[in-house]
Design an enzyme around this catalytic site. Sequence first.
Site: not given
Length: 341
Positions: A127, A171
């Site tokens: 990420d 996320r």
Amino acid sequence: MRIGVLTGGGDCPGLNAVIRAVTRKGIEAHGWEIVGFRNGWQGPLEGKSKPIGLDQVEDILTRGGTILGSSRTNPYKVDGGVEKIRAVLADQGIDALIAIGGEDTLGVAKKLTDDGIGVVGVPKTIDNDLGATDYTFGFDTAVHIATESIDRLRTTAESHHRALVCEVMGRHAGWIALHSGLAGGANVILVPERPFSVEKVVEWVERRFEREYAPIIVVAEGAVPEGGDEVLTSGEKDAFGHVRLGGVGTWLAEEIAQRTGKESRAVVLGHTQRGGTPTAYDRVLATRFGLHAVDAVAAGDFGVMVALRGTDIVRVKLSEATAELKTVPLERYQEAEVFFG
């Protein structure tokens, strides 16, 4: 000296390259013994470990995943967890730990350092959301995989005149969506940092259809519509309090189909972004991180994380690295909007 190594959290390409670099430099430059703890923080909690020698890392540079296994174990959620780790390290004669992981793994590393256990951190996450480092290894590979997938989706979308929604991981940070979307020429990119208007997405999609091209929409799993909530795969939480996200791509594809009358499909890339061999960039970055982590241990400089700043590897405090997530700035997202539609 005996040095412990562990990999925690979600796996990603490049973990084995770090283990290889730590092992080779630790043994050949310092004469250390290297001990691998199994399955993240579960290893030092339960005494699960194995020695790592040069033979064990000989051919792992190109392998994805981690030869040590991983988990989302949180020792601070286990009764007496810190004391159990302290006892295991003492019993096995471990002088220091090198923890390879993302925000959760390194958050534990920071707390353990505060509790008197010597830990050096290595930043890993696809990420790219860890603070204090320009890039984490694993990110480049994930973007490469997502971009190739978008390229493949484009040809089938054009053949059938469909709108295709590609859901990627992310996320709370939309770096994968932003970079792969730009690299793949996506017509819409949706990130968690900025709630999106379904009406605006439909407008961009229809504009694309009017030009007789098929639209490609890239959406991060944590993206939310204006006034809406995250789409959950499961309401259950892991040891760090995270719920499983997923499904926004399918939801958005259905909305597009209903509002435009055009056929729309969703593709969820999921764990394909984590798997497989690392790119050359991630192999080099992971190797450099491992070498510099050994230097930090040799210097007795604990409570730090090795980080990339420009082209240099530096040491930063774990407290700085885990203070807040590195998310996509508004101006970076606005740069991309000129290509939408």
